[in-house]
Design a protein around this motif. Structure first.
Motif, short mmCIF file in Angstrom:
data_model
loop_
_atom_site.label_atom_id
_atom_site.label_comp_id
_atom_site.label_asym_id
_atom_site.label_seq_id
_atom_site.Cartn_x
_atom_site.Cartn_y
_atom_site.Cartn_z
N PRO A 6 0.84 -1.21 0.00
CA PRO A 6 0.00 0.00 0.00
C PRO A 6 0.86 1.25 0.00
O PRO A 6 1.96 1.26 0.59
N ARG A 183 -12.81 6.32 5.25
CA ARG A 183 -12.56 5.07 4.52
C ARG A 183 -11.83 4.09 5.46
O ARG A 183 -10.81 4.45 6.02
N PHE A 185 -9.47 0.84 6.39
CA PHE A 185 -8.44 -0.06 5.87
C PHE A 185 -8.16 -1.11 6.93
O PHE A 185 -7.98 -0.78 8.10
N PHE A 197 -11.50 -7.62 5.35
CA PHE A 197 -11.10 -7.07 4.05
C PHE A 197 -12.34 -6.73 3.22
O PHE A 197 -12.42 -5.65 2.61
N ALA A 201 -13.60 -2.99 1.95
CA ALA A 201 -13.77 -2.67 0.53
C ALA A 201 -15.18 -2.18 0.25
O ALA A 201 -15.39 -1.24 -0.53
N ALA A 206 -10.09 -0.66 1.83
CA ALA A 206 -9.44 -1.83 1.25
C ALA A 206 -8.83 -2.68 2.35
O ALA A 206 -8.62 -2.23 3.47
N ALA A 218 -8.38 -8.85 -0.21
CA ALA A 218 -7.50 -7.69 0.00
C ALA A 218 -7.06 -7.08 -1.32
O ALA A 218 -7.04 -7.74 -2.37
N THR A 219 -6.69 -5.80 -1.27
CA THR A 219 -6.23 -5.06 -2.44
C THR A 219 -4.72 -4.88 -2.45
O THR A 219 -4.09 -4.81 -3.50
#
Length: 240
Positions: A6, A183, A185, A197, A201, A206, A218-219
């Motif tokens: 990330p 947001r 995480f 996760f 998202a 993410a 996951a991203t």
């Protein structure tokens, strides 16, 4: 597909959810044998300050157990896969006699460890990997008799109340201030973290997977616990 690490600016205006074992501390042979890095509490304290309180530890351990390892630290802890968290109704503890078949199994099979928790139990077979299917069958039988749900993990099968998972905890916490409107995480390593996760998202954030690549919601990805510490320190610096 290999996931990228990330970016360090990711947490700007965000909320941060962190798994404990396998993410902030390396997994040990026994849950009581982990080593907490001396600098971890200070790093978490810095993140809490710079994210204005929007940091949550979400663990399969009891909330009191997590706090005992970290010492005096003003941080939100959601224990027992998020079922123990501020503002949530106090769940009913599982009757301890439900786990007697698992206690008996640990007496018969060397290397097995039963970790009993306020709201469930975890049967660890890290030191007896050949007993995986035996453990799976035993835990499945106890689940059927008790109404608990089975959650597989890294060399462990957990029993926990049905409907309680880390994703539900993320969703509930994100509906409250100071998290609402940011947001999320979620950083985690185990199958139990996949719910987190997915929830992150769905809310515009993410997941960040720690460890070996696998099919995941996951991203992003980080290699191991030291990489998590390094990234968190860099992210905290970016927030300064």
């Amino acid at each position: 597909m290999l996931l990228e690490p990330p970016p360090t600016h990711l947490l700007e205006g965000a909320s941060l959810f962190l798994d404990f074992d396998g993410t902030l501390v390396a997994i040990a042979d026994r849950p009581d044998a982990i080593l907490v890095d001396a600098g971890l509490p200070a790093l978490l304290r810095q993140l809490v300050e710079r994210l204005e309180g929007r940091v949550v530890l979400v663990s399969g351990r009891a909330a009191s157990d997590v706090r005992a390892w970290l010492g005096p630290l003003d941080i939100t802890v959601a224990g027992s896969h998020g079922l123990e968290r501020p503002g949530a109704p106090a769940p009913t503890a599982t009757a301890t006699q439900a786990f007697q078949p698992l206690r008996d199994l640990t007496q018969r099979v060397a290397g097995l460890l039963l970790e009993e928790k306020p709201l469930g139990a975890a049967l660890h077979y890290r030191q007896a990997p050949e007993a995986e299917e035996l453990c799976r069958a035993a835990v499945t039988a106890v689940a059927a008799a008790s109404g608990l749900a089975v959650q597989p993990g890294k060399m462990v099968f957990e029993l926990k109340p049905a409907g309680g998972d880390k994703g539900s905890a993320v969703t509930a916490i994100m509906a409250e201030p100071p998290f609402r409107g940011t947001r999320p995480f979620f950083i985690g390593d185990d199958l139990t973290d996949e719910h987190g996760f997915a929830a992150a998202a769905a809310l515009g954030g993410a997941g960040i997977l720690v460890g070996e690549p696998r099919t995941t919601a996951a991203t992003f990805a980080l290699a191991d616990v030291p990489a998590v510490h390094t990234w968190l320190a860099q992210a905290a610096e970016a927030l300064a």
